[in-house]
Every structure is written in C-alpha cells, then in structure tokens.
Motif scaffolding. Structure first.
Motif, PDB file in Angstrom:
ATOM      1  N   ASP A 156       2.698  20.569  -3.853  1.00  0.00           N
ATOM      2  CA  ASP A 156       4.070  20.365  -4.328  1.00  0.00           C
ATOM      3  C   ASP A 156       3.989  20.141  -5.834  1.00  0.00           C
ATOM      4  O   ASP A 156       3.417  19.148  -6.294  1.00  0.00           O
ATOM      5  CB  ASP A 156       4.694  19.153  -3.632  1.00  0.00           C
ATOM      6  CG  ASP A 156       6.217  19.138  -3.756  1.00  0.00           C
ATOM      7  OD1 ASP A 156       6.733  19.765  -4.698  1.00  0.00           O
ATOM      8  OD2 ASP A 156       6.869  18.491  -2.924  1.00  0.00           O
ATOM      9  N   THR A 157       4.510  21.076  -6.598  1.00  0.00           N
ATOM     10  CA  THR A 157       4.410  21.024  -8.062  1.00  0.00           C
ATOM     11  C   THR A 157       5.795  20.911  -8.672  1.00  0.00           C
ATOM     12  O   THR A 157       6.699  21.667  -8.309  1.00  0.00           O
ATOM     13  CB  THR A 157       3.717  22.296  -8.593  1.00  0.00           C
ATOM     14  OG1 THR A 157       2.462  22.453  -7.936  1.00  0.00           O
ATOM     15  CG2 THR A 157       3.487  22.186 -10.096  1.00  0.00           C
ATOM     16  N   LEU A 158       5.957  19.987  -9.584  1.00  0.00           N
ATOM     17  CA  LEU A 158       7.261  19.734 -10.205  1.00  0.00           C
ATOM     18  C   LEU A 158       7.122  19.718 -11.722  1.00  0.00           C
ATOM     19  O   LEU A 158       6.221  19.082 -12.267  1.00  0.00           O
ATOM     20  CB  LEU A 158       7.820  18.380  -9.728  1.00  0.00           C
ATOM     21  CG  LEU A 158       9.120  17.899 -10.385  1.00  0.00           C
ATOM     22  CD1 LEU A 158      10.280  18.812 -10.004  1.00  0.00           C
ATOM     23  CD2 LEU A 158       9.411  16.457  -9.981  1.00  0.00           C
ATOM     24  N   THR A 159       8.015  20.435 -12.402  1.00  0.00           N
ATOM     25  CA  THR A 159       8.086  20.403 -13.863  1.00  0.00           C
ATOM     26  C   THR A 159       9.509  20.031 -14.258  1.00  0.00           C
ATOM     27  O   THR A 159      10.471  20.648 -13.793  1.00  0.00           O
ATOM     28  CB  THR A 159       7.733  21.772 -14.479  1.00  0.00           C
ATOM     29  OG1 THR A 159       6.417  22.153 -14.060  1.00  0.00           O
ATOM     30  CG2 THR A 159       7.770  21.706 -16.002  1.00  0.00           C
ATOM     31  N   LEU A 160       9.660  19.025 -15.083  1.00  0.00           N
ATOM     32  CA  LEU A 160      10.974  18.595 -15.557  1.00  0.00           C
ATOM     33  C   LEU A 160      10.800  17.844 -16.870  1.00  0.00           C
ATOM     34  O   LEU A 160       9.699  17.449 -17.241  1.00  0.00           O
ATOM     35  CB  LEU A 160      11.667  17.695 -14.533  1.00  0.00           C
ATOM     36  CG  LEU A 160      11.157  16.265 -14.316  1.00  0.00           C
ATOM     37  CD1 LEU A 160      12.168  15.480 -13.483  1.00  0.00           C
ATOM     38  CD2 LEU A 160       9.805  16.220 -13.621  1.00  0.00           C
ATOM     39  N   ARG A 161      11.903  17.660 -17.566  1.00  0.00           N
ATOM     40  CA  ARG A 161      11.856  16.949 -18.839  1.00  0.00           C
ATOM     41  C   ARG A 161      11.931  15.444 -18.585  1.00  0.00           C
ATOM     42  O   ARG A 161      12.787  14.970 -17.841  1.00  0.00           O
ATOM     43  CB  ARG A 161      13.005  17.385 -19.754  1.00  0.00           C
ATOM     44  CG  ARG A 161      12.806  18.778 -20.338  1.00  0.00           C
ATOM     45  CD  ARG A 161      13.892  19.125 -21.339  1.00  0.00           C
ATOM     46  NE  ARG A 161      13.591  20.358 -22.021  1.00  0.00           N
ATOM     47  CZ  ARG A 161      12.849  20.436 -23.133  1.00  0.00           C
ATOM     48  NH1 ARG A 161      12.371  19.335 -23.678  1.00  0.00           N
ATOM     49  NH2 ARG A 161      12.615  21.598 -23.699  1.00  0.00           N
ATOM     50  N   LEU A 162      11.020  14.690 -19.225  1.00  0.00           N
ATOM     51  CA  LEU A 162      10.965  13.235 -19.061  1.00  0.00           C
ATOM     52  C   LEU A 162      10.698  12.573 -20.401  1.00  0.00           C
ATOM     53  O   LEU A 162      10.020  13.143 -21.267  1.00  0.00           O
ATOM     54  CB  LEU A 162       9.833  12.845 -18.096  1.00  0.00           C
ATOM     55  CG  LEU A 162       9.932  13.317 -16.650  1.00  0.00           C
ATOM     56  CD1 LEU A 162       8.637  13.008 -15.918  1.00  0.00           C
ATOM     57  CD2 LEU A 162      11.112  12.659 -15.944  1.00  0.00           C
ATOM     58  N   THR A 163      11.206  11.366 -20.562  1.00  0.00           N
ATOM     59  CA  THR A 163      10.788  10.560 -21.701  1.00  0.00           C
ATOM     60  C   THR A 163       9.370  10.059 -21.438  1.00  0.00           C
ATOM     61  O   THR A 163       8.891  10.068 -20.295  1.00  0.00           O
ATOM     62  CB  THR A 163      11.711   9.349 -21.892  1.00  0.00           C
ATOM     63  OG1 THR A 163      11.602   8.499 -20.738  1.00  0.00           O
ATOM     64  CG2 THR A 163      13.163   9.791 -22.075  1.00  0.00           C
ATOM     65  N   SER A 164       8.695   9.612 -22.473  1.00  0.00           N
ATOM     66  CA  SER A 164       7.343   9.083 -22.305  1.00  0.00           C
ATOM     67  C   SER A 164       7.327   7.916 -21.331  1.00  0.00           C
ATOM     68  O   SER A 164       6.428   7.805 -20.488  1.00  0.00           O
ATOM     69  CB  SER A 164       6.791   8.632 -23.663  1.00  0.00           C
ATOM     70  OG  SER A 164       5.542   7.988 -23.513  1.00  0.00           O
ATOM     71  N   GLU A 165       8.324   7.045 -21.430  1.00  0.00           N
ATOM     72  CA  GLU A 165       8.363   5.874 -20.557  1.00  0.00           C
ATOM     73  C   GLU A 165       8.526   6.286 -19.091  1.00  0.00           C
ATOM     74  O   GLU A 165       7.850   5.757 -18.195  1.00  0.00           O
ATOM     75  CB  GLU A 165       9.519   4.954 -20.969  1.00  0.00           C
ATOM     76  CG  GLU A 165       9.331   4.259 -22.308  1.00  0.00           C
ATOM     77  CD  GLU A 165       9.571   5.182 -23.490  1.00  0.00           C
ATOM     78  OE1 GLU A 165      10.093   6.313 -23.270  1.00  0.00           O
ATOM     79  OE2 GLU A 165       9.220   4.805 -24.625  1.00  0.00           O
ATOM     80  N   ARG A 166       9.433   7.249 -18.813  1.00  0.00           N
ATOM     81  CA  ARG A 166       9.654   7.681 -17.440  1.00  0.00           C
ATOM     82  C   ARG A 166       8.446   8.427 -16.897  1.00  0.00           C
ATOM     83  O   ARG A 166       8.094   8.305 -15.725  1.00  0.00           O
ATOM     84  CB  ARG A 166      10.906   8.564 -17.374  1.00  0.00           C
ATOM     85  CG  ARG A 166      11.215   9.114 -15.988  1.00  0.00           C
ATOM     86  CD  ARG A 166      11.345   8.013 -14.956  1.00  0.00           C
ATOM     87  NE  ARG A 166      11.625   8.528 -13.628  1.00  0.00           N
ATOM     88  CZ  ARG A 166      11.196   7.983 -12.513  1.00  0.00           C
ATOM     89  NH1 ARG A 166      10.444   6.882 -12.554  1.00  0.00           N
ATOM     90  NH2 ARG A 166      11.492   8.511 -11.333  1.00  0.00           N
ATOM     91  N   TYR A 167       7.802   9.223 -17.751  1.00  0.00           N
ATOM     92  CA  TYR A 167       6.591   9.941 -17.351  1.00  0.00           C
ATOM     93  C   TYR A 167       5.528   8.956 -16.874  1.00  0.00           C
ATOM     94  O   TYR A 167       4.928   9.122 -15.805  1.00  0.00           O
ATOM     95  CB  TYR A 167       6.079  10.767 -18.533  1.00  0.00           C
ATOM     96  CG  TYR A 167       4.693  11.338 -18.345  1.00  0.00           C
ATOM     97  CD1 TYR A 167       4.509  12.572 -17.713  1.00  0.00           C
ATOM     98  CD2 TYR A 167       3.572  10.646 -18.794  1.00  0.00           C
ATOM     99  CE1 TYR A 167       3.226  13.095 -17.549  1.00  0.00           C
ATOM    100  CE2 TYR A 167       2.290  11.164 -18.631  1.00  0.00           C
ATOM    101  CZ  TYR A 167       2.128  12.381 -18.001  1.00  0.00           C
ATOM    102  OH  TYR A 167       0.876  12.897 -17.823  1.00  0.00           O
TER     103      TYR A 167
END
Length: 229
Positions: A156-167
């Motif tokens: 299961d592979t997911l790519t999305l935009r995240l802030t550094s903190e959320r990452y």
C-alpha cells in the motif's frame, strides 16, 4: 569473566559487515559457548558454526576463552562495538540502508509470485478499448477468494503533500503499530505459539516514486491479495 574490552571501536569494514550479517550468531556468545552448542540452538551444521566462530575471531569480534575436553569456547571481545557511520558507505554491499533494499526486492517478488500463482490461476483479464479520448484499460484486479492463501502479499503506497511536522507524526504513528506488533511477537515466543515468519516494512521519504512533475494531489497504489474484509 571480564571481557577484553568494555567498548571496542571497529575500524575494519569486514568486521562492520560481520556485525550486521552475523548479529544473531554473535549474540549467542555473550557468555562462553562452544560453536557446537550454538549450532544446535540455531539449527545449523556444527562445522559451519565452527567456521563462523574462527572467522569472527580473526576479525576481533570473538576470542577463544578456553579449551575444555576437546571443545573450544568462544566469547565476545566486547559487549559494545562502536561502528563509525562512514565505515560502510550506503552504496557498498552491507552498507547503511542499501542491504535491506537488496534483500527486500527479491523477497517481495518471490512472495508476490507465490500469491499470484495461488490466487490468480485461471483468472482472465480484460483489455477494454474505448474511443480516441479513452485509451485501452487493462483490468487485472486480484481475486477476492482468499481461502487458498494463508499469507497473502500486500502493499500500500501513498503519496501526498505534508508539512514536516505532519510527516514526522505520521511516520512515528505507523512505526508505533509495528512496535506493538513486535511486542506481541515477543509474547508469542514465550507461549510457544506456532506460525510462519512474516515481514512488514515501512518506508517514508520526501518526494515521489516517479517523475510526477509538479505533484499536487493524492496518489495511492495498493497491490494486495488480502481481498475485501
């Protein structure tokens, strides 16, 4: 008995590789043991265990503690081995990070092919042609019947935009699940519960897996033989 070194700094790349590759074997020598005894514990041939012990002694990781009744007893030269991070470069066999990738690819491919052969035998795919605006679509969805596959392969592979903190938070949350499973595994060992070795891997990285250009949305790719719950 006091070990020769409380902490030993490793300067030989071969010794650093051995610490990675033979960690399970070395861990049996916290106290003096004969390689024959360790071989029985690990289910390996006695002559192979003796060969490993001699090689690890030459590398300075073990030492010959005593000989007794025709048996040789080895022990770790130190409990703590300090390994400089740049001793094994990432691109080198056994280097930081890359050894896992080299092992993971073929292992996953073998498991995937096993699941495919078990669950997809006799299936037929559909290559459907639309009009000029709709290119051909090849539909090969995994079968839903999972009765014949006790350990179906899953990714299961997911790519999305995240802030550094959320990452960081998301990566830690996912790793926490793996930690819980590791603790569960330790308890299962104590009770002698049977089962098969299973591997779960978590990767997190900045960027995309391909050339996505100016990535804006959310991309998810699941390739699983688990079937619907």
């Amino acid at each position: 008995m006091t070990l020769p070194y409380p902490t030993r700094r490793v300067t030989d790349p071969a010794a650093a590789r051995a610490l990675r590759q033979d960690h399970a074997f070395l861990s049996r020598f916290l106290q003096p043991h004969s390689p024959s005894d360790v071989a029985a514990q690990l289910g390996m041939a006695a002559n192979l265990a003796h060969h490993h012990a001699r090689r690890l002694t030459e590398l300075g990781l073990l030492f010959e503690e005593r000989r007794e009744g025709g048996r040789v007893y080895y022990q770790l030269t130190a409990r703590d081995f300090a390994v400089p991070s740049d001793l094994l470069q990432p691109g080198e066999a056994g280097g930081n990070g890359t050894e896992l990738l080299r092992e993971l690819g073929p292992a996953y491919e073998r498991a995937y092919l096993r699941s495919w052969a078990t669950m997809r035998a006799g299936d037929e795919g559909h290559c459907i042609f639309g009009d000029e605006a709709q290119p051909a679509a090849l539909d090969l969805q995994p079968a839903q019947d999972v009765s014949d596959e006790p350990y179906p392969t899953h990714s299961d592979t997911l790519t999305l935009r995240l802030t550094s903190e959320r990452y960081r938070q998301l990566a830690r949350d996912l790793s926490r699940l793996i930690t819980e499973a590791a603790q569960e595994g330790a308890e299962r060992l104590k009770t002698g519960e049977e089962g098969e070795p299973c591997t779960f891997v978590l990767f997190a990285l900045q960027g995309t897996l391909g050339d996505e250009g100016d990535f804006q949305g959310v991309a998810r790719a699941t390739d699983s033989f688990l079937g619907a719950e």
